[in-house]
Design a protein around this motif. Sequence first.
Motif: not given
Lengths: 365, 93, 472
Positions: B52-55, C43-49, C140-141, C147-149
């Motif tokens: 994965a690169f662009c996500w 930018v205003w994404r919702k968490k999927d988990v 970032t997305a 919710g994971c680094p």
Amino acid sequence: MTRPWDIAVVGGGIMGCATALGLAEGGMRVVVLDKGDLCQGASGVNAGTLSLQIKRVSLMDYALRGHELWEAMGDAVGFRKTGGYTLAFTPREAALLEERQTLKRAAGAPITFVSPKAVWAAEPGIADSVVAASYCPEDGYANSSLTGAYYRARLTEAGIAVRVRCPVEGVEASAGSFALATPDGPVRAARLLLAGGAWLAPLAAMLGVDLPVRARVNTVSVTEAMPALFSTVIGHATGLLTMKQKPNGTVLIGGGWQGRGTPDAGRGQVSADTLAPNVALACHAVPALQDARLLRSWTGFEANVPDFYPLAGALGGVEGAYVLGCVRGGFTIGPYLGRLMADLILGRAPERPLFDPNRSFEGDT
Amino acid sequence: MSRTADTPAPVRITFDGRDYDARPGESLAAALLRAGVPATTQRHAPGPARGAFCWMGWCQECRVRHRGRWVEACRLTVYDGLTAEARRAADVR
Amino acid sequence: MSAETDIAVLGAGPAGGAAALAAAAGGARVVLIDEQAHPGGQVWRKKDVDLPGLAETPETCAGARLRGDLEASGATFLGGTRLWHIERVEGGWRLHLLTRGDRAETLTARAAILAPGAREFVQPFAGWTTPGVYGLAGATALMKSQGCPPGRRSVVAGGGPLALFAAAEILRLGGEVAAVATPNGRGDWLRCAPILAANPALARRGAELIARIRRAGVPILWRHVVTRAEGDRALIRVHAAPCGAEWAPTGAARAFDADALCVGHGLIPNVDVAVLAGLPRVYDADRGGWVVEAGPDGRTALEGLFLCGDGAALRGAETAARAGAGTGQAALADLRGTPAPPPAPRRPDLRARFGRAMTALARPRPGLLRLTRPNTVVCRCESLTRATLDAAIDAGAAGLDALKSATRCGMGPCGGRYCLTAAARLIEDRTGAAEGTVPPPVPRPPLFPLPVAAVAAGFDYDDLPIPAPAPL
């Protein structure tokens, strides 16, 4: 002012480039001008099919010579002689196939009729709904997108000047010489060859000649790389499908389905209404294509005149002006017609007759 | 992975022949990333690895075979029993 | 399946969301389309988990507000849906969609508002294809939705505020940050001080981010670029070197052990849909590179086609939301045949100035080209190196169409999104052409790899429209 060129070729597609090479070989100083880049029109975006089974009967001789020339170009243009099957799925299509391929066979194409069983044995990926088929071992394909790089290298070797992104905006013809207006300044030449493909009519109009050139907007699509599905060029009895799987696994789907747009508007658009049946027909022939993903579809303008025969010869009424284009199956035949044109312009007798551009098109639709 | 009473039970997924736990709602690519598997090309094949690169479902580097078709692992939501095959390293030209 | 509506809005981020709300408030039938499952955009994404205990941020709050407002509006939301083609039809626009479950559908709208946002630019550098190297906006997305680094120990690299935000987000999610490398100098930020001072809330937010990074003991390397990612099947080390004002590396690199690298070199407006619809592109570095002209009310040269948000000019979420609302009103007015509402007062817009300043910080500089070495892969899909492309350019492929034809650069499944911007700069550099003189190729449909089964579905062989055969 620099010495005028012996000839200016307007249009750097296959026809223009092939003729330019022949002319340079014959000793002429040649300049090729293109409004875009070399082979970026129909020459570079068509499906690359080299199939005798879809050639016109009276052009078969030319097509056979065309195949030889493509084979000689070889790897540099991605040439592959794979053989090809044309498929019929209904009795009506089978009758059409028999009628048409019999005539083409009589014209010299080594086409044979084969049973569905033979088709499946050779190509297990082909649908079991085939009822009749023909086969031609001479069929194959080249990679049309490589034609630009190929001809650029050949033109350079031959010492031919190439001006790209250089549209011809006007032509002045005066005693034995032409002055072409371009954004890069005037280009003067003793002779002029118009090889502008779908843009031939406006070029000829600059010389006061009316050519009834129209353009078809052919759609081509390519899938993502797939496991090996089939190895030959596959066609359909109606001519509405050409298909080949490239060595990299991608499948190229054509068949002349029409997009929208006109050459003067700049570019054609893919129409979803025709793309869908084109792709559905491909899946009908090779069902495993259902699992592929379509990567790109695009269109190319294929020029023609009402009788669907080429324009290839001297342009009536304008001393020193010639035209070459509107060849049905032009990708296959173009390199050969270019040779014949060069012979004509050089004052040699071409080994096969050319196609008078000044003929009447009345009665043709 | 520690679980509190609030955390939903994990789902079981299989990728490239190995089993992993995943969080309901997450993408296959995220589940693999958390499991320490950034590459979505085959584990034991020679050749370059990609992942994965662009996500965002555009670059196609994380594509995997799922139900016989290519899908972007970053756009494929996990479910219990999900099985996906890695892209062959040999296909990275 | 085919449906029709008054106004279709493509993209449910700040711009598209606001446009849909404005149009729906006026009573129009509105369909809002987005590839994500929920409105919010990048930018205003919702968490999927479902991750209990994770605190809200200003972005999650703004997203929740937008989702609530849309829920209460009359607009229909079509999530998990991507557009693969757009065509002009009598009286409007036809949108060809792939919806959830890989179903092909069409939506015909009297007006279409494009709010496609931006995508990321990453200059190819040594090792950028290594698993564990991620786009900065992409990482970032990932953090926002999943919710994971991005890894246990990450290096974050990029210009503008996004790198700082991403680093702080990694820390918040429990990851470690080895270093933040930004090509901006402290002076670049100091020059933004007046704009930051005029936006106290945003300035405070930035200060908090930096404080969090500092508290965690993370080094911030000003005027640094990542020159190399090291690792075979997974990233193990990242090399960052000092760079000059034009972002070309100038000195010896430092190495950081890391299993994730989040790296970005600015954003690019997503103009593919607008260009496919028939609009011409112009080059404007200030707006983000190759852009399409749209008025302040989103109107374009094509009737019934509107464009707003970062897809028109990179100005950030706040500005996009305002532009979206104005665009929604303009589309509604056109539909009704009523005069358009008076244009928003042209008072100095602090938020737009802020967005512009932040975009300028992240705008890629020409020195980045030096990161791409002869053996660096430029086209990821086809694994083509800079040396291969340079050879084709030298042989005369001085435009992107010719370069694509000659090398297959950009002809893989990503559609050239991750190589053609860099390839255009290679051509400009190699041929001495000015920046912004090598236009990208016209996008070809489908805009993403489209399942053949979806587009071929529903065709019965007997119904195939088979015209007369070609002349014999």
